[in-house]
Design a protein around this motif. Structure first.
Motif, PDB file in Angstrom:
ATOM      1  N   SER A 130      62.729  -6.830  47.911  1.00 43.70           N
ATOM      2  CA  SER A 130      64.175  -6.978  48.126  1.00 43.70           C
ATOM      3  C   SER A 130      64.728  -7.963  47.099  1.00 43.70           C
ATOM      4  CB  SER A 130      64.453  -7.517  49.536  1.00 43.70           C
ATOM      5  OG  SER A 130      63.951  -6.662  50.526  1.00 43.70           O
ATOM      6  N   PRO A 131      65.750  -7.587  46.338  1.00 45.02           N
ATOM      7  CA  PRO A 131      66.310  -8.505  45.345  1.00 45.02           C
ATOM      8  C   PRO A 131      66.972  -9.700  46.023  1.00 45.02           C
ATOM      9  CG  PRO A 131      67.686  -6.550  45.569  1.00 45.02           C
ATOM     10  CD  PRO A 131      66.456  -6.289  46.366  1.00 45.02           C
ATOM     11  N   ALA A 132      66.589 -10.887  45.621  1.00 45.77           N
ATOM     12  CA  ALA A 132      67.115 -12.101  46.256  1.00 45.77           C
ATOM     13  C   ALA A 132      68.566 -12.349  45.874  1.00 45.77           C
ATOM     14  CB  ALA A 132      66.267 -13.304  45.868  1.00 45.77           C
ATOM     15  N   SER A 133      69.338 -12.831  46.829  1.00 52.86           N
ATOM     16  CA  SER A 133      70.720 -13.232  46.574  1.00 52.86           C
ATOM     17  C   SER A 133      70.936 -14.711  46.852  1.00 52.86           C
ATOM     18  CB  SER A 133      71.676 -12.411  47.448  1.00 52.86           C
ATOM     19  OG  SER A 133      71.405 -12.633  48.832  1.00 52.86           O
ATOM     20  N   ARG A 183      63.239 -17.511  48.827  1.00 54.64           N
ATOM     21  CA  ARG A 183      64.268 -16.606  48.318  1.00 54.64           C
ATOM     22  C   ARG A 183      64.527 -15.493  49.323  1.00 54.64           C
ATOM     23  NH1 ARG A 183      64.738 -17.252  42.675  1.00 54.64           N
ATOM     24  NH2 ARG A 183      65.236 -15.065  42.331  1.00 54.64           N
ATOM     25  N   GLU A 215      67.235 -12.098  50.573  1.00 53.15           N
ATOM     26  CA  GLU A 215      68.335 -11.170  50.332  1.00 53.15           C
ATOM     27  C   GLU A 215      69.227 -11.231  51.564  1.00 53.15           C
ATOM     28  OE1 GLU A 215      69.193  -6.482  49.256  1.00 53.15           O
ATOM     29  OE2 GLU A 215      67.403  -7.023  50.402  1.00 53.15           O
ATOM     30  N   VAL A 255      68.306 -11.349  56.774  1.00 48.79           N
ATOM     31  CA  VAL A 255      67.529 -11.386  55.545  1.00 48.79           C
ATOM     32  C   VAL A 255      66.463 -10.290  55.591  1.00 48.79           C
ATOM     33  CG1 VAL A 255      67.940 -13.860  55.262  1.00 48.79           C
ATOM     34  CG2 VAL A 255      65.870 -13.087  56.441  1.00 48.79           C
ATOM     35  N   GLN A 256      65.754 -10.108  54.463  1.00 51.10           N
ATOM     36  CA  GLN A 256      64.743  -9.061  54.388  1.00 51.10           C
ATOM     37  C   GLN A 256      63.731  -9.221  55.527  1.00 51.10           C
ATOM     38  OE1 GLN A 256      65.123 -11.537  52.073  1.00 51.10           O
ATOM     39  NE2 GLN A 256      63.187 -12.069  51.082  1.00 51.10           N
TER      40      GLN A 256
END
Length: 254
Positions: free
Chosen positions: A66-69, A98, A100, A111-112
């Motif tokens: 999962s791309p972190a935000s 980290r 997402e 979150v993820q």
């Protein structure tokens, strides 16, 4: 075998593929790991964060990245099973983990993995702390753990790496590499000179951060904790085993 992501609160990166293998460092929730070999429940590869290589249990990782935000800005925080402080925690995750961040429910962000984190404990990936020393000071009292970089236990270079990461400056993992890194970028100062807040003090195999002219903050095996120790006491205590201070560096502000 591709990039994997940490799905546990913290994952041990070990020198050998066994549960009692030497701990070299740790990976935090949401960090990524490039896998190149699998062996009996263990995955070998490289941490994308700092290039550290070793073995991680396959149960700590997922190939679904999962791309972190956001990153965790609190010292540590719970990932709850529901957006409710009375719900069962799923994980305890530490500073710089980290995530997402997705759906919002009241003060919580999903979150993820489906858990929920209080929004006050998160910051955007590009929102950094202004003072790395203040970040490091928050770890005072944390137990010493060789190879640790988690809020529940860390070593000297783990403390430095964590504090600088929160301030937006990636640095190497080990103290020797940190010494070289900072000596090339900051000013070298005579170790006998008066110290300043923010100076980094290096011995062979050890590093600490000056919080003022006399106080050295370091995660140390002598006391088995992260603490502020008078620099003169630290020098005298470390001298018989490691020798004198080898390098003192100071950032020159523009």
């Amino acid at each position: 075998m591709g990039v994997h992501q940490v799905i546990t609160g913290v994952a041990a990166l070990r020198r050998e593929p066994r549960a009692d293998g030497p701990l070299d460092t740790q990976l935090l929730f949401g960090e990524t790991f490039v896998v190149d070999e699998a062996r009996r429940g263990w995955l070998h590869g490289r941490a994308e964060m700092d290039g550290y290589e070793g073995w991680v249990a396959d149960t700590d990782l997922t190939p679904d990245v999962s791309p972190a935000s956001h990153r965790v800005r609190a010292l540590r925080t719970y990932v709850y099973s529901r957006p409710d402080l009375k719900s069962e925690p799923v994980h305890l995750i530490s500073m710089n983990a980290r995530v997402e961040a997705g759906e919002r429910d009241g003060n919580y962000l999903q979150v993820q993995g489906g858990g929920w984190v209080h929004q006050r404990h998160l910051a955007a990936l590009n929102a950094f702390e202004p003072d790395f020393v203040a970040v490091a000071e928050r770890f005072a009292g944390t137990p010493y753990l060789w190879g640790g970089r988690d809020s529940r236990g860390l070593d000297c270079s783990g403390l430095v790496q964590t504090a600088f990461a929160a301030a937006g400056m990636p640095v190497p993992r080990d103290s020797g590499d940190q010494e070289t890194f900072f000596a090339e970028r900051w000013d070298r100062v005579d170790p006998a000179s008066r110290k300043q807040r923010g100076d980094l003090v290096f011995w062979p195999g050890h590093v600490g951060i000056m919080v003022d002219e006399t106080g050295l903050l370091h995660a140390n095996a002598g006391y088995m904790e992260t603490m502020v120790e008078p620099i003169d006491d630290a020098v005298a205590r470390i001298m018989p085993g490691e020798g004198p201070v080898r390098t003192l560096v100071r950032r020159t502000l523009p």
